[in-house]
Enzyme design. Structure first.
Site, PDB file in Angstrom:
ATOM      1  N   ALA A  60      72.800   6.428 -56.583  1.00  0.00           N
ATOM      2  CA  ALA A  60      72.148   5.124 -56.750  1.00  0.00           C
ATOM      3  C   ALA A  60      71.108   5.209 -57.863  1.00  0.00           C
ATOM      4  O   ALA A  60      70.496   6.258 -58.068  1.00  0.00           O
ATOM      5  CB  ALA A  60      71.483   4.737 -55.441  1.00  0.00           C
ATOM      6  N   GLY A 100      74.655   8.724 -53.811  1.00  0.00           N
ATOM      7  CA  GLY A 100      75.616   7.628 -53.688  1.00  0.00           C
ATOM      8  C   GLY A 100      76.917   7.915 -54.424  1.00  0.00           C
ATOM      9  O   GLY A 100      77.984   7.410 -54.037  1.00  0.00           O
ATOM     10  N   GLU A 103      78.904   9.774 -52.090  1.00  0.00           N
ATOM     11  CA  GLU A 103      79.309   8.871 -50.994  1.00  0.00           C
ATOM     12  C   GLU A 103      80.507   8.005 -51.410  1.00  0.00           C
ATOM     13  O   GLU A 103      81.403   7.742 -50.615  1.00  0.00           O
ATOM     14  CB  GLU A 103      78.118   8.009 -50.568  1.00  0.00           C
ATOM     15  CG  GLU A 103      77.067   8.852 -49.836  1.00  0.00           C
ATOM     16  CD  GLU A 103      75.795   8.084 -49.526  1.00  0.00           C
ATOM     17  OE1 GLU A 103      75.139   7.632 -50.486  1.00  0.00           O
ATOM     18  OE2 GLU A 103      75.463   7.930 -48.340  1.00  0.00           O
ATOM     19  N   GLU A 123      69.357  13.034 -51.635  1.00  0.00           N
ATOM     20  CA  GLU A 123      68.434  11.941 -51.289  1.00  0.00           C
ATOM     21  C   GLU A 123      67.159  12.451 -50.623  1.00  0.00           C
ATOM     22  O   GLU A 123      66.073  11.916 -50.841  1.00  0.00           O
ATOM     23  CB  GLU A 123      69.129  10.947 -50.341  1.00  0.00           C
ATOM     24  CG  GLU A 123      70.145  10.044 -51.002  1.00  0.00           C
ATOM     25  CD  GLU A 123      71.538  10.658 -51.076  1.00  0.00           C
ATOM     26  OE1 GLU A 123      71.676  11.897 -50.941  1.00  0.00           O
ATOM     27  OE2 GLU A 123      72.504   9.902 -51.295  1.00  0.00           O
TER      28      GLU A 123
HETATM   29  C1  LIG Z   1      66.514  -3.913 -48.873  1.00  0.00           C
HETATM   30  C2  LIG Z   1      66.683  -2.683 -48.056  1.00  0.00           C
HETATM   31  C3  LIG Z   1      67.906  -2.694 -47.184  1.00  0.00           C
HETATM   32  C4  LIG Z   1      68.081  -1.371 -46.480  1.00  0.00           C
HETATM   33  C5  LIG Z   1      69.417  -1.242 -45.911  1.00  0.00           C
HETATM   34  C6  LIG Z   1      69.816   0.164 -45.738  1.00  0.00           C
HETATM   35  C7  LIG Z   1      70.998   0.529 -46.596  1.00  0.00           C
HETATM   36  C8  LIG Z   1      70.610   0.976 -47.978  1.00  0.00           C
HETATM   37  C9  LIG Z   1      71.734   1.561 -48.739  1.00  0.00           C
HETATM   38  C10 LIG Z   1      71.225   2.172 -50.004  1.00  0.00           C
HETATM   39  C11 LIG Z   1      72.275   3.018 -50.623  1.00  0.00           C
HETATM   40  C12 LIG Z   1      71.810   4.425 -50.743  1.00  0.00           C
HETATM   41  C13 LIG Z   1      72.680   5.192 -51.682  1.00  0.00           C
HETATM   42  C14 LIG Z   1      72.356   6.659 -51.823  1.00  0.00           C
HETATM   43  O1  LIG Z   1      72.505   7.339 -50.623  1.00  0.00           O
HETATM   44  C15 LIG Z   1      70.993   6.881 -52.391  1.00  0.00           C
HETATM   45  C16 LIG Z   1      71.053   7.655 -53.663  1.00  0.00           C
HETATM   46  O2  LIG Z   1      72.061   7.890 -54.243  1.00  0.00           O
HETATM   47  S1  LIG Z   1      69.557   8.171 -54.278  1.00  0.00           S
HETATM   48  C17 LIG Z   1      70.011   9.079 -55.733  1.00  0.00           C
HETATM   49  C18 LIG Z   1      70.500  10.443 -55.418  1.00  0.00           C
HETATM   50  N1  LIG Z   1      70.723  11.179 -56.647  1.00  0.00           N
HETATM   51  C19 LIG Z   1      69.888  12.083 -57.135  1.00  0.00           C
HETATM   52  O3  LIG Z   1      68.890  12.407 -56.551  1.00  0.00           O
HETATM   53  C20 LIG Z   1      70.256  12.693 -58.455  1.00  0.00           C
HETATM   54  C21 LIG Z   1      69.070  12.635 -59.374  1.00  0.00           C
HETATM   55  N2  LIG Z   1      69.362  13.177 -60.687  1.00  0.00           N
HETATM   56  C22 LIG Z   1      69.425  14.482 -60.948  1.00  0.00           C
HETATM   57  O4  LIG Z   1      69.306  15.337 -60.099  1.00  0.00           O
HETATM   58  C23 LIG Z   1      69.595  14.884 -62.380  1.00  0.00           C
HETATM   59  O5  LIG Z   1      69.168  13.825 -63.172  1.00  0.00           O
HETATM   60  C24 LIG Z   1      71.045  15.241 -62.759  1.00  0.00           C
HETATM   61  C25 LIG Z   1      71.994  14.141 -62.392  1.00  0.00           C
HETATM   62  C26 LIG Z   1      71.432  16.549 -62.072  1.00  0.00           C
HETATM   63  C27 LIG Z   1      71.119  15.444 -64.291  1.00  0.00           C
HETATM   64  O6  LIG Z   1      70.154  16.391 -64.694  1.00  0.00           O
HETATM   65  P1  LIG Z   1      69.834  16.607 -66.250  1.00  0.00           P
HETATM   66  O7  LIG Z   1      71.078  16.824 -66.978  1.00  0.00           O
HETATM   67  O8  LIG Z   1      68.781  17.671 -66.306  1.00  0.00           O
HETATM   68  O9  LIG Z   1      69.273  15.226 -66.768  1.00  0.00           O
HETATM   69  P2  LIG Z   1      67.961  14.464 -66.340  1.00  0.00           P
HETATM   70  O10 LIG Z   1      67.531  14.854 -64.988  1.00  0.00           O
HETATM   71  O11 LIG Z   1      66.970  14.575 -67.430  1.00  0.00           O
HETATM   72  O12 LIG Z   1      68.476  12.970 -66.239  1.00  0.00           O
HETATM   73  C28 LIG Z   1      68.823  12.251 -67.424  1.00  0.00           C
HETATM   74  C29 LIG Z   1      68.235  10.874 -67.305  1.00  0.00           C
HETATM   75  O13 LIG Z   1      68.876  10.200 -66.214  1.00  0.00           O
HETATM   76  C30 LIG Z   1      67.914   9.717 -65.307  1.00  0.00           C
HETATM   77  N3  LIG Z   1      68.500   9.747 -63.973  1.00  0.00           N
HETATM   78  C31 LIG Z   1      69.092  10.782 -63.380  1.00  0.00           C
HETATM   79  N4  LIG Z   1      69.546  10.442 -62.163  1.00  0.00           N
HETATM   80  C32 LIG Z   1      69.234   9.154 -61.995  1.00  0.00           C
HETATM   81  C33 LIG Z   1      69.448   8.211 -60.943  1.00  0.00           C
HETATM   82  N5  LIG Z   1      70.102   8.537 -59.808  1.00  0.00           N
HETATM   83  N6  LIG Z   1      68.972   6.962 -61.105  1.00  0.00           N
HETATM   84  C34 LIG Z   1      68.323   6.605 -62.247  1.00  0.00           C
HETATM   85  N7  LIG Z   1      68.095   7.444 -63.279  1.00  0.00           N
HETATM   86  C35 LIG Z   1      68.551   8.693 -63.149  1.00  0.00           C
HETATM   87  C36 LIG Z   1      66.732  10.641 -65.475  1.00  0.00           C
HETATM   88  O14 LIG Z   1      65.557  10.022 -65.037  1.00  0.00           O
HETATM   89  C37 LIG Z   1      66.755  10.893 -66.970  1.00  0.00           C
HETATM   90  O15 LIG Z   1      66.164   9.798 -67.613  1.00  0.00           O
HETATM   91  P3  LIG Z   1      64.669   9.837 -68.149  1.00  0.00           P
HETATM   92  O16 LIG Z   1      63.790   9.856 -66.937  1.00  0.00           O
HETATM   93  O17 LIG Z   1      64.536  11.095 -68.938  1.00  0.00           O
HETATM   94  O18 LIG Z   1      64.519   8.592 -68.921  1.00  0.00           O
END
Ligand SMILES: CCCCCCCCCCCCC[C@H](O)CC(=O)SCCNC(=O)CCNC(=O)[C@H](O)C(C)(C)COP(=O)(O)OP(=O)(O)OC[C@H]1O[C@@H](n2cnc3c(N)ncnc32)[C@H](O)[C@@H]1OP(=O)(O)O
Length: 725
Positions: A60, A100, A103, A123
């Site tokens: 997400a 996500g 998922e 997450e």
């Molecule tokens: C209204 C309320 C209702 C409530 C109801 C309940 C139901 C709700 C349902 C919600 C659905 C939930 C879905 C899900 O379960 C939740 C999620 O998915 S949370 C996200 C989980 N993912 C992560 O934690 C991954 C995070 N990212 C990383 O670990 C790393 O970025 C990477 C992918 C391994 C890549 O690493 P690198 O190559 O080193 O690159 P960077 O880290 O520098 O990333 C590059 C650039 O991308 C940005 N970025 C990375 N991941 C995300 C992301 N998930 N979202 C947005 N942006 C992301 C990162 O910030 C970098 O950008 P910069 O900051 O440098 O501008």
């Protein structure tokens, strides 16, 4: 967005949102549209979902969680929609499938992964839980123990491990997309019921309840006050106790609890802060966007004490060939033995073992006492004893021996970079690289530029941090830099609290309950009390150079506590001598127990100095320690030593054990509210007017006066108003 294309019988949906194909509202809408299109098209017999640019999806869009129109519950229903498709859906996982993203893949009927792909449900590290039915599908696919491990730790697993766990059906070394399309074609017409995870029972574990009790105890032990791991656990436990739909309802409830918790906000702030500090800048105008790093093909480390050994290990792990230098054969042999032991332990932990590290090859790791071998290295890290004269002598030697372009780094934790650089003929290539002990484990690398340090030198040190898998934070030069400078008033308050009536274990407990890995006294015992003692002697605060007649509890008109000096004078250096603020089972022991001798000593000390012992409550302990540290942080920002509060927070989380779920000291201050922090500091400084660390910084006062602006805006007030501070 997601791009829909129809080949032969297999429709392709490609998630597209650079750089990591995060699942934004637009991507989810396009994914849903693509699925509906494929469903409606009779010529489509199967669907393949993949990601643009060799990455499936990082999950997400994290920024969406704080957006006014939150991502909401849209993803879960889309995953269900995928699973309920009457046409087989295959996920082609390249790069990462996280959160996500994974998922979505779990909703697919089949999963093909590239051998280099990584998968996980991280997450929990963002203060959340997998909220798109992942806590219910994963245990059904790989079993409860493995699912609990992945979900409560957030770890990423390689494709090879995913295959062993049954998380993916196939791994490929070549073209994942082609393999997924091949599989999709092959399974057309096969029954999909057995492939729908929501219909599968959760595999049984013998004595499930006992297993879960033990797992919960472990999760709680490791969480140190962070909510998410325990709620992740609860969601998985729901899968073991309830049918799928009920489990999903529970998952949503728990997700909602976490989403609205301050901890999720703090952890997401920390995620972006860590990335923001990569875009470094100096007040002089140098910045990441214009400075190019130099390649480091061969490095050297001088000094094989505790820090040097960790640094060598770190460089070997990063595959950088190096020379390790000591002053004499005795120290060299001692150092070599210790390094080899560390490397052997590290190799055991790594896939592929010792062959991968290749540390027995002298072309990659050479031990020497001969300075001449440093002639052709690209970078030297000096890690000797914290003594200015010694460091200057070494840097003078280096500037004569090393090739003109070599970068000269010092691992000082407080000393003046400019003074060290003045001993060389190339101050532009001198830079501070402050590692944290143990250097091969701790993620922080504080990078300190001096007056003459070139942008290339900063960029090279930052590149080194990345190569070592560390977080590099660029800061300016001042005594203690950022981390230790903020630590001084914190530790000072802790000691003053002892003088006034508290006990080491009481102070430590309050700070450990707050979430610190260890409190200030346990930390001082671990680091060695003699380190600070030596530095205070060098500063003339104690020892033979202290002018006769100096009041015992005052230096330069300010309050001073001689307690740590008195302990050192009695040979109490901490763990290494078996006693310090605590008593240990033996010299080098690690189990701290309160020491009756110390409590008696404190009471005599108070009598000697006429200090009335008083009861100090937890609130005062916490506020005086934390707010004095934060106050110093504001002074650091006002002086331009760090370019933003994120820098301070990243330093504290990665180098000083600050609890990440509280976002770092400056983020924490913003959640407490700056007017409250200010009011408390004012109260304490009135009670202790001789303690400058408690006198509110002008910048903090300014921010409180302008109405407690959000942390993101703090620095703009500094540039607009600095003349009035
Ligand atoms: C209204 C309320 C209702 C409530 C109801 C309940 C139901 C709700 C349902 C919600 C659905 C939930 C879905 C899900 O379960 C939740 C999620 O998915 S949370 C996200 C989980 N993912 C992560 O934690 C991954 C995070 N990212 C990383 O670990 C790393 O970025 C990477 C992918 C391994 C890549 O690493 P690198 O190559 O080193 O690159 P960077 O880290 O520098 O990333 C590059 C650039 O991308 C940005 N970025 C990375 N991941 C995300 C992301 N998930 N979202 C947005 N942006 C992301 C990162 O910030 C970098 O950008 P910069 O900051 O440098 O501008």
């Amino acid at each position: 967005m997601a791009q829909y294309a129809r080949g032969s019988a297999v429709a392709v949906i490609r998630l597209r949102n650079p750089p990591v194909n995060a699942l934004s509202r637009a991507v989810l809408q396009a994914l849903e549209d693509g699925l509906k299109k494929a469903d409606a098209d009779p010529s489509v017999k199967a669907v393949m979902i993949c990601g643009e640019n060799g990455k499936f999806s990082a999950g997400a869009d994290i920024r969406g969680f704080s957006a006014p129109k939150r991502l909401g519950g849209a993803l879960g229903p889309i995953v269900s929609l995928i699973e309920s498709s009457e046409k087989p859906v295959v996920a082609a996982i390249e790069g990462v499938a996280l959160g996500g993203g994974l998922e979505v893949a779990l909703g697919c009927h089949y999963r093909v992964a590239h051998v280099k792909a990584r998968m996980g449900l991280p997450e929990v590290t963002l203060g959340l839980l997998p909220g798109a039915e992942g806590t219910q599908r994963l245990p059904r696919l790989i079993g409860v123990p493995a699912a609990l491990d992945m979900i409560t730790t957030g770890k990423h697993i390689p494709a090879t491990e995913a295959l062993k766990l049954g998380l993916v059906d196939e791994i490929v070394e070549e073209n994942t997309i082609e393999a997924a399309i091949r599989l999709a074609n092959k399974v057309i017409g096969q029954p999909l019921g057995p492939r729908r995870l929501s219909l599968k029972p959760v595999p049984k574990v013998p004595n499930m309840e006992a297993f879960l009790d033990e797992a919960l105890a472990k999760v709680k032990r490791q969480a140190r006050g962070c909510l998410a791991p325990e709620l992740c656990f609860q969601a998985v436990r729901a899968a073991t106790r309830s049918p799928f739909a009920e489990g999903v309802r529970r998952e949503r409830e728990l997700f909602q609890v976490l989403l609205s918790s301050g901890q999720a906000q703090a952890l997401q702030y920390a995620f972006f802060a860590e990335r923001a500090v990569r875009r470094w800048a100096t007040p002089g105008g140098a910045s990441w966007s214009s400075a190019a790093p130099q390649p480091v093909r061969r490095a050297a480390v001088i000094g094989l004490g505790t820090m040097g050994r960790g640094i060598v290990t770190s460089l070997v792990k990063a595959n950088i060939p190096l020379v390790a230098l000591e002053q004499d054969l005795e120290n060299l042999n001692k150092g070599r033995k210790a390094v080899m032991l560390l490397l052997e332990r590290e190799a055991m932990k790594m896939e592929g073992g010792a062959q991968v590290l290749d540390f027995h090859n002298p072309a990659r790791l050479q031990f020497t006492v001969d300075f001449d071998l440093l002639r052709d290295v690209d970078l030297v890290i000096e890690a000797v004893f914290e003594n200015m004269a010694l460091k200057k002598e070494i840097f003078h030697k280096l500037s004569k021996i090393c090739k003109p372009g070599a970068l000269l780094c010092t691992n000082t934790s407080a000393l003046n970079i400019d003074e060290i650089a003045s001993a060389t003929n190339r101050p532009q290539q001198v830079i501070g690289t402050h590692f944290f002990s143990p250097a091969h484990v701790m993620r922080l690398l504080e990078i300190i530029y001096g007056r003459h340090t070139s942008p290339t030198a900063i960029a090279t040190a930052m590149q080194l941090a990345t190569a070592l898998k560390k977080v590099g934070v660029v800061v300016g030069n001042c005594f203690g830099f950022v981390g230790n400078r903020m630590m001084f008033p914190y530790v000072q308050q802790a000691v003053f609290l002892l003088e006034e009536g508290s006990r080491p274990d009481a102070v430590d407990q309050v700070l450990e309950d707050f979430g610190f890995k260890i409190g200030p006294f346990r930390m001082s015992d671990l680091a060695g009390l003699d380190v600070g003692w030596r530095s205070r002697k060098d500063q003339g605060l104690t020892g033979p150079s202290l002018p006769a007649g100096t009041p015992a509890r005052q230096r330069h008109g300010q309050r001073y506590s001689p307690l740590p000096d008195l302990l050192c004078e009695r040979g109490r250096f901490g763990q290494k001598t078996g006693k310090g603020w605590y008593l240990y089972e033996k010299a080098g022991g690690r189990t701290a127990t309160p020491d009756p001798w110390l409590l008696n000593f404190l009471s005599q000390y108070r009598d000697t100095h006429g200090i009335r012992t008083r009861f100090i409550d937890q609130e005062e302990i916490l506020e005086r320690c934390l707010f004095s540290l934060i106050n110093e942080g504001f002074a650091i920002l006002a002086e331009g030593i760090a370019s933003g509060p994120e820098h301070l927070d990243v330093i504290y989380i990665n180098g000083y054990g600050w609890p990440k779920h509280r976002g770092g000291p400056m983020f924490y201050a913003s959640t407490v509210g700056l007017p409250r922090v200010l009011a408390k500091l004012q109260k304490y400084s009135e009670a202790h007017p001789d303690v400058p660390g408690l006198q509110p910084s002008a910048f903090l006062k300014k921010l409180a006066a302008v109405g407690n602006p959000p942390l993101k805006e703090w620095m703009s007030y500094l540039s607009q108003q600095s003349s009035k501070l």
